[in-house]
Design a protein around this motif. Structure first.
Motif, PDB file in Angstrom:
ATOM      1  N   VAL A 253       0.857  -1.280  -0.088  1.00 49.67           N
ATOM      2  CA  VAL A 253       0.023   0.139  -0.072  1.00 49.67           C
ATOM      3  C   VAL A 253       0.969   1.218   0.048  1.00 49.67           C
ATOM      4  O   VAL A 253       1.938   1.144   0.665  1.00 49.67           O
ATOM      5  CB  VAL A 253      -0.767  -0.056   1.254  1.00 49.67           C
ATOM      6  CG1 VAL A 253      -0.204   0.022   2.562  1.00 49.67           C
ATOM      7  CG2 VAL A 253      -1.991   1.150   1.097  1.00 49.67           C
ATOM      8  N   GLN A 254       0.438   2.302  -0.751  1.00 51.51           N
ATOM      9  CA  GLN A 254       1.286   3.588  -0.683  1.00 51.51           C
ATOM     10  C   GLN A 254       0.413   4.526  -0.053  1.00 51.51           C
ATOM     11  O   GLN A 254      -0.726   4.638  -0.457  1.00 51.51           O
ATOM     12  CB  GLN A 254       1.414   3.799  -2.181  1.00 51.51           C
ATOM     13  CG  GLN A 254       2.504   5.019  -2.553  1.00 51.51           C
ATOM     14  CD  GLN A 254       3.792   4.874  -2.349  1.00 51.51           C
ATOM     15  OE1 GLN A 254       4.128   3.407  -2.660  1.00 51.51           O
ATOM     16  NE2 GLN A 254       4.704   5.738  -2.294  1.00 51.51           N
ATOM     17  N   ARG A 255       1.141   5.355   1.087  1.00 52.69           N
ATOM     18  CA  ARG A 255       0.537   6.123   1.641  1.00 52.69           C
ATOM     19  C   ARG A 255       1.342   7.430   1.500  1.00 52.69           C
ATOM     20  O   ARG A 255       2.436   7.552   2.090  1.00 52.69           O
ATOM     21  CB  ARG A 255       0.626   5.720   3.121  1.00 52.69           C
ATOM     22  CG  ARG A 255      -0.266   4.453   3.508  1.00 52.69           C
ATOM     23  CD  ARG A 255      -1.681   4.419   2.982  1.00 52.69           C
ATOM     24  NE  ARG A 255      -2.574   5.575   3.483  1.00 52.69           N
ATOM     25  CZ  ARG A 255      -3.244   5.641   4.826  1.00 52.69           C
ATOM     26  NH1 ARG A 255      -3.304   4.576   5.302  1.00 52.69           N
ATOM     27  NH2 ARG A 255      -3.955   6.591   4.982  1.00 52.69           N
ATOM     28  N   GLY A 256       0.906   8.226   0.488  1.00 53.34           N
ATOM     29  CA  GLY A 256       1.742   9.503   0.095  1.00 53.34           C
ATOM     30  C   GLY A 256       3.246   8.815  -0.222  1.00 53.34           C
ATOM     31  O   GLY A 256       3.190   8.066  -1.170  1.00 53.34           O
ATOM     32  N   ASP A 257       4.216   9.479   0.200  1.00 50.41           N
ATOM     33  CA  ASP A 257       5.482   8.982  -0.183  1.00 50.41           C
ATOM     34  C   ASP A 257       5.971   7.797   0.510  1.00 50.41           C
ATOM     35  O   ASP A 257       6.988   7.374   0.306  1.00 50.41           O
ATOM     36  CB  ASP A 257       6.502  10.143   0.478  1.00 50.41           C
ATOM     37  CG  ASP A 257       6.289  11.323  -0.518  1.00 50.41           C
ATOM     38  OD1 ASP A 257       5.788  11.313  -1.549  1.00 50.41           O
ATOM     39  OD2 ASP A 257       6.556  12.671   0.003  1.00 50.41           O
ATOM     40  N   GLU A 258       5.155   7.042   1.388  1.00 50.98           N
ATOM     41  CA  GLU A 258       5.568   5.795   1.951  1.00 50.98           C
ATOM     42  C   GLU A 258       4.870   4.632   1.462  1.00 50.98           C
ATOM     43  O   GLU A 258       3.704   4.687   1.181  1.00 50.98           O
ATOM     44  CB  GLU A 258       5.081   6.061   3.461  1.00 50.98           C
ATOM     45  CG  GLU A 258       5.597   4.894   4.438  1.00 50.98           C
ATOM     46  CD  GLU A 258       4.919   4.994   5.950  1.00 50.98           C
ATOM     47  OE1 GLU A 258       5.392   4.177   6.605  1.00 50.98           O
ATOM     48  OE2 GLU A 258       3.888   5.981   6.083  1.00 50.98           O
TER      49      GLU A 258
END
Length: 354
Positions: A253-258
């Motif tokens: 999962v991509q959470r913004g830049d993370e």
């Protein structure tokens, strides 16, 4: 929730892997099932249209196959039910010049900036279809391994097999039978290189696996590939022994830049297509390595049989997904299985013999 989490460390590939399409040397003997691939997808949700763009390279020969598949609605049982199909099983090796790959049937993939941006163009010989799309990355070029559980047992690790996945913003235009459509969607692309994808019957024993990428915004981009867990009462129950392995084998999962790893996935299919047998309504619950839980519910608005793997049943679709906050995403959902499952589902659909 699946109790056995898949072990996975996330890595990023360099952009030059987009053009990693090696051929064997004169003295090399490569497995005839060793392949490279390029896949791009897109959708036009308001018209219930999905697009499947694919090249499969078979370097041992060397040959290639692929092309453009455009499907609309949910009744594409035969390949030729699709709105447009130009997919050739046997083509010469594509022409590769600088950063551009061109197939014998006219599909052109130009990597404007490898790892970041690509342009897809195609014009049908009879003028029925024109496509001009630009795909720009919105996630890193994440490293991905095999597709089917058990497939990794056939890889030649000495040849360094690999793969990648990346979400793209796809914009451009499509004209089909005189009707013009604007394309503006978020869609994944993926590829494999030096992977041995065995076609011998029975070489890979696995329940159907489903790939469900979703884009809700920069703060939530989700991706997983799994089979339905046994505790959801799947249709494959009794056909396969999966032991105690987790139902998913690649998820993030991509959470913004993370970018975070997904540690558990529960995919519960609520409805199946009566003839295609793929999931047409399902719920997914997942947990990431920070302990955050995600819930999604999706329904197919377009689906089709796709000709890329003749020894398997392969379905592509456009799904309408909702997250736990009611946000909507339209994206591909793909499913693949082998003959044991297909025969069992065909017999079930036919009903009891009189």
């Amino acid at each position: 929730m699946t109790s056995n989490a898949a072990s996975m460390e996330l890595h990023v590939h360099p952009g030059e892997t987009d053009l990693l399409i090696p051929l064997p040397g004169l003295q090399d003997l490569w497995d005839p099932h060793l392949i490279h691939t390029h896949y791009f997808g897109f959708s036009i949700p308001e018209a219930a249209i999905g697009g499947f763009v694919y090249i499969r390279y078979q370097p041992a020969f060397p040959l290639s196959q692929g092309g453009v598949c455009i499907f609309q609605g949910n009744d594409n049982v035969e390949f030729t039910d699709m709105a447009y199909l130009d997919y050739e099983i046997t083509m010469p090796w594509p022409r590769i010049e600088n950063n551009t790959i061109t197939t014998d049937n006219g599909l052109r993939i130009e990597f404007v900036e490898p790892g970041v941006s690509a342009r897809l163009t195609y014009t049908a010989p009879d003028g029925r279809l024109r496509m001009d799309l630009k795909a720009d990355a919105v996630t890193p070029l994440l490293a991905r391994g095999h597709v089917m559980p058990g497939e990794e047992e056939h890889h030649d690790l000495a040849r360094k097999p690999g793969g990648s996945e990346q979400f793209m913003q796809v914009k451009g235009n499509l004209t089909l039978d005189g009707q013009a459509y604007d394309v503006d969607c978020f869609a994944p692309r993926d590829r494999s290189w030096r992977q041995v994808r065995v076609e011998r019957r029975g070489a890979v024993a696995s329940p159907p696996v489903g790939w469900s990428p979703m884009y809700f915004g920069p703060d939530l981009i989700f991706n997983q590939i799994s089979f339905e867990p046994l505790d959801t009462n799947p249709r494959w129950a009794g056909l396969y022994d999966v032991g105690d392995r987790p139902s998913h084998h690649f998820a993030w999962v991509q959470r913004g830049d993370e970018t975070r790893s997904i540690t558990s996935v529960n995919r519960d299919v609520l409805e199946y297509h009566p003839r295609l047998h793929m999931a047409t309504c399902q719920e997914i619950t997942a947990r990431d390595d920070r302990g955050e839980v995600y819930r999604f519910r999706g329904e197919a608005i377009a689906c089709a049989s796709i000709p890329s793997w003749p020894n398997a049943s392969f379905r592509d679709s456009v799904y309408r997904w909702e997250d736990g906050e009611g946000r909507v995403s339209h994206c591909t959902y793909q499913e693949i299985w082998f003959d044991i499952y297909q025969r069992a589902m065909a017999e079930r659909a036919a009903g009891p013999r009189v």
